[in-house]
Design a protein around this motif. Structure first.
Motif, mmCIF file in Angstrom:
data_model
loop_
_atom_site.group_PDB
_atom_site.id
_atom_site.type_symbol
_atom_site.label_atom_id
_atom_site.label_comp_id
_atom_site.label_asym_id
_atom_site.label_seq_id
_atom_site.Cartn_x
_atom_site.Cartn_y
_atom_site.Cartn_z
ATOM 1 N N PRO A 86 -28.007 0.749 -66.552
ATOM 2 C CA PRO A 86 -28.429 0.723 -65.150
ATOM 3 C C PRO A 86 -27.519 -0.189 -64.328
ATOM 4 O O PRO A 86 -26.971 -1.180 -64.831
ATOM 5 C CB PRO A 86 -29.865 0.173 -65.222
ATOM 6 C CG PRO A 86 -30.312 0.429 -66.623
ATOM 7 C CD PRO A 86 -29.082 0.317 -67.464
ATOM 8 N N TYR A 87 -27.378 0.128 -63.060
ATOM 9 C CA TYR A 87 -26.432 -0.612 -62.222
ATOM 10 C C TYR A 87 -26.812 -2.073 -62.078
ATOM 11 O O TYR A 87 -25.954 -2.935 -61.841
ATOM 12 C CB TYR A 87 -26.336 0.046 -60.842
ATOM 13 C CG TYR A 87 -27.548 -0.142 -59.975
ATOM 14 C CD1 TYR A 87 -27.604 -1.185 -59.051
ATOM 15 C CD2 TYR A 87 -28.648 0.710 -60.069
ATOM 16 C CE1 TYR A 87 -28.727 -1.370 -58.248
ATOM 17 C CE2 TYR A 87 -29.758 0.536 -59.278
ATOM 18 C CZ TYR A 87 -29.796 -0.501 -58.382
ATOM 19 O OH TYR A 87 -30.909 -0.686 -57.600
ATOM 20 N N VAL A 88 -28.117 -2.408 -62.219
ATOM 21 C CA VAL A 88 -28.532 -3.807 -62.063
ATOM 22 C C VAL A 88 -28.041 -4.676 -63.204
ATOM 23 O O VAL A 88 -28.024 -5.907 -63.094
ATOM 24 C CB VAL A 88 -30.066 -3.917 -61.950
ATOM 25 C CG1 VAL A 88 -30.571 -3.225 -60.710
ATOM 26 C CG2 VAL A 88 -30.743 -3.352 -63.188
ATOM 27 N N LEU A 89 -27.625 -4.065 -64.315
ATOM 28 C CA LEU A 89 -27.123 -4.824 -65.452
ATOM 29 C C LEU A 89 -25.625 -5.049 -65.399
ATOM 30 O O LEU A 89 -25.081 -5.779 -66.226
ATOM 31 C CB LEU A 89 -27.480 -4.130 -66.778
ATOM 32 C CG LEU A 89 -28.975 -3.970 -67.088
ATOM 33 C CD1 LEU A 89 -29.157 -3.309 -68.439
ATOM 34 C CD2 LEU A 89 -29.685 -5.313 -67.053
ATOM 35 N N GLY A 90 -24.966 -4.427 -64.461
ATOM 36 C CA GLY A 90 -23.530 -4.616 -64.356
ATOM 37 C C GLY A 90 -22.785 -3.299 -64.423
ATOM 38 O O GLY A 90 -23.383 -2.222 -64.501
ATOM 39 N N PRO A 91 -21.445 -3.342 -64.388
ATOM 40 C CA PRO A 91 -20.638 -2.108 -64.417
ATOM 41 C C PRO A 91 -20.744 -1.412 -65.769
ATOM 42 O O PRO A 91 -21.061 -2.033 -66.784
ATOM 43 C CB PRO A 91 -19.212 -2.620 -64.163
ATOM 44 C CG PRO A 91 -19.232 -4.039 -64.633
ATOM 45 C CD PRO A 91 -20.608 -4.550 -64.323
ATOM 46 N N ARG A 92 -20.465 -0.123 -65.777
ATOM 47 C CA ARG A 92 -20.519 0.655 -67.010
ATOM 48 C C ARG A 92 -19.379 0.228 -67.936
ATOM 49 O O ARG A 92 -18.209 0.264 -67.548
ATOM 50 C CB ARG A 92 -20.419 2.142 -66.705
ATOM 51 C CG ARG A 92 -20.399 3.025 -67.940
ATOM 52 C CD ARG A 92 -20.431 4.494 -67.582
ATOM 53 N NE ARG A 92 -21.685 4.838 -66.914
ATOM 54 C CZ ARG A 92 -22.010 6.085 -66.580
ATOM 55 N NH1 ARG A 92 -21.180 7.084 -66.846
ATOM 56 N NH2 ARG A 92 -23.165 6.329 -65.975
ATOM 57 N N PRO A 93 -19.692 -0.186 -69.164
ATOM 58 C CA PRO A 93 -18.625 -0.645 -70.079
ATOM 59 C C PRO A 93 -17.846 0.537 -70.646
ATOM 60 O O PRO A 93 -18.416 1.570 -71.019
ATOM 61 C CB PRO A 93 -19.409 -1.384 -71.174
ATOM 62 C CG PRO A 93 -20.765 -0.749 -71.161
ATOM 63 C CD PRO A 93 -21.030 -0.350 -69.740
#
Length: 454
Positions: A118-125
């Motif tokens: 989810p975007y609230v956790l940060g950028p997509r790794p």
């Protein structure tokens, strides 16, 4: 997880579906090659240039061959994900470990690995994995962080396959998801004696004797290691097997934490909102009381109780402390505003005098709800209330000399009913208010003692 199984499911769509899937994977470079080849072939046909036609055919066929070969590639790859930890306080980081195993007899090509978050956790790794030998594995990790509590799904894990020329990319997805639970922040609280001398709760444990007399004994079967001096011979003769007297059973002190979740009682949203402060405060008190050996439960204004089902609805006696804390933290991680307007459901759930210590976190109270809250004091052995001052929180970090008139009036009503009531201004920490509540309780108890001696 097996990417090969997911790949084979695409083949069931038929040849036309496979061709369409392969063509959608063409990159910008691949589409450019295909367009340039078609343009060259048309020009060669118009101009009658056979050499240009061969070049055009080469440029057109190359991306199509790469897409077909990549689509029919059969990599058997297993992927796994591990969270460390699975529960993390808001504002703290968790690490996600990814592992990819090549379970086939063929080496893989260049793999691009990405995980959905989810975007609230940060950028997509995203990670680029070099050639993985047969039976080999690769491990990578990334960090996630959220200031907002909640339950966040991670996955599915995706592999992006590409050809050596970079003309085509295809994505293969795994099916497994994991969940990261972001729990409220928990503050360490000092071990003050908020319980006072009220019967039924406190820092120490009271004991109830199972043996009231020789005729009222409640025996149990003999177990290996029991002291033979505790054998109850009359019951042994009655039941035909060795029976012993029960030991004294500790009665754990109780604590109920009441959280007011009414949407109309709080203004604002986000990590610094008054509702988030109340949720964090409830979590801190629950953990603190469990660590002190209390049997605890979480109660909301809607009458919902956690853990709820059981002999008495409290956790900590029959459950391990860690399990009880985890259950209530998971509940607080996803708790939200309720549509209720009254505290009466929570009042009805409280049993008269059997709740032990009652610690409540209230939002704004009108006169009617303040009266209901005041009556709750009669159904507990002791009561501590933290009342969030909506006016002070609305003004923000401005220098406010004291609580608003509305908040002061509600505090007075609670104190007159016997509560140890403390107002919560903007920016206050629970630790300092916890100590303040203890000082107020001590002051009231000393004043009551002085009047009693006169």
């Amino acid at each position: 997880m097996d990417a090969g199984g997911t790949d084979r499911s695409h083949d069931d769509r038929g040849e036309s579906g496979g061709i369409r899937t392969a063509l959608t994977g063409l990159t910008t470079r691949g589409r450019s090659f295909l367009a340039a080849g078609l343009a060259a072939a048309v020009c060669a046909y118009v101009l009658g240039q056979s050499d240009l036609l061969r070049v055009g055919l080469l440029l057109s066929v190359l991306p199509l061959v790469c897409a077909t070969v990549l689509y029919r590639t059969r990599y058997r790859v297993a992927g796994s994900r591990r969270l460390s930890p699975e529960r993390v306080p808001a504002g703290s980081e968790a690490r996600v470990h990814l592992r990819v195993d090549n379970v086939s007899r063929m080496p893989t090509g260049l793999l691009m690995l990405q995980d959905r978050v989810p975007y609230v956790l940060g950028p997509r790794p995203r990670f680029v994995l070099d050639r993985v030998e047969p039976g080999g594995r690769r491990e990578v990790s990334y960090r996630v962080r959220s200031d907002l509590r909640g339950r966040y799904p991670l996955g599915p894990l995706q592999l992006r396959l590409t050809d050596p020329f970079g003309l085509c990319e295809l994505t293969r997805s795994f099916s497994t998801h994991d969940t990261l639970t972001v729990i409220p922040r928990v503050q360490a609280l000092p071990p003050v004696r908020l319980s006072g001398e009220a019967k039924g709760y406190g820092e120490g444990r009271q004991r109830t004797l199972a043996l009231a007399g020789d005729d009222d004994v409640i025996p149990r079967g003999y177990r290996h290691g029991d002291d033979l001096r505790r054998v109850h011979w009359r019951s042994t003769a009655r039941y035909g097997e060795l029976m012993v007297r029960r030991e004294e059973q500790p009665q754990r002190a109780r604590c109920t934490v009441l959280l007011d979740t009414r949407g109309l009682a709080y203004d604002g949203a986000g990590p610094d909102s008054p509702f988030e402060w109340a949720v964090s405060g409830a979590a801190s008190v629950l953990v603190h009381m469990l660590e002190r050996g209390f049997s605890v439960r979480l109660l909301t204004d809607t009458g919902n109780s956690v853990p709820g089902e059981g002999t008495d609805g409290f956790a900590g006696a029959s459950q391990g402390t860690a399990d009880a804390a985890g259950l209530m933290m998971d509940t607080l991680a996803v708790i939200d505003h309720s549509d209720g307007t009254s505290l009466s459901p929570a009042y009805d759930l409280l049993r008269g005098g059997n709740e032990g210590l009652l610690v409540a976190f209230f939002g704004d109270l009108d006169e009617e709800q303040a009266t209901v809250a005041a009556r709750m004091r009669q159904r507990s052995g002791g009561a501590v209330a933290f009342l969030l001052d909506g006016g002070a929180w609305a003004r923000g970090p401005a220098d406010v000399p004291g609580p608003s008139d509305r908040s002061e009036e509600r505090l007075r009503m609670l104190r007159e009913a016997g509560w140890t009531a403390v107002g919560v201004p903007y920016g206050a920490t629970l630790e300092e208010l916890w100590r303040l509540a203890d000082r107020e309780r001590t002051t009231v108890a000393a004043a009551a003692g002085g009047e009693g001696t006169r």
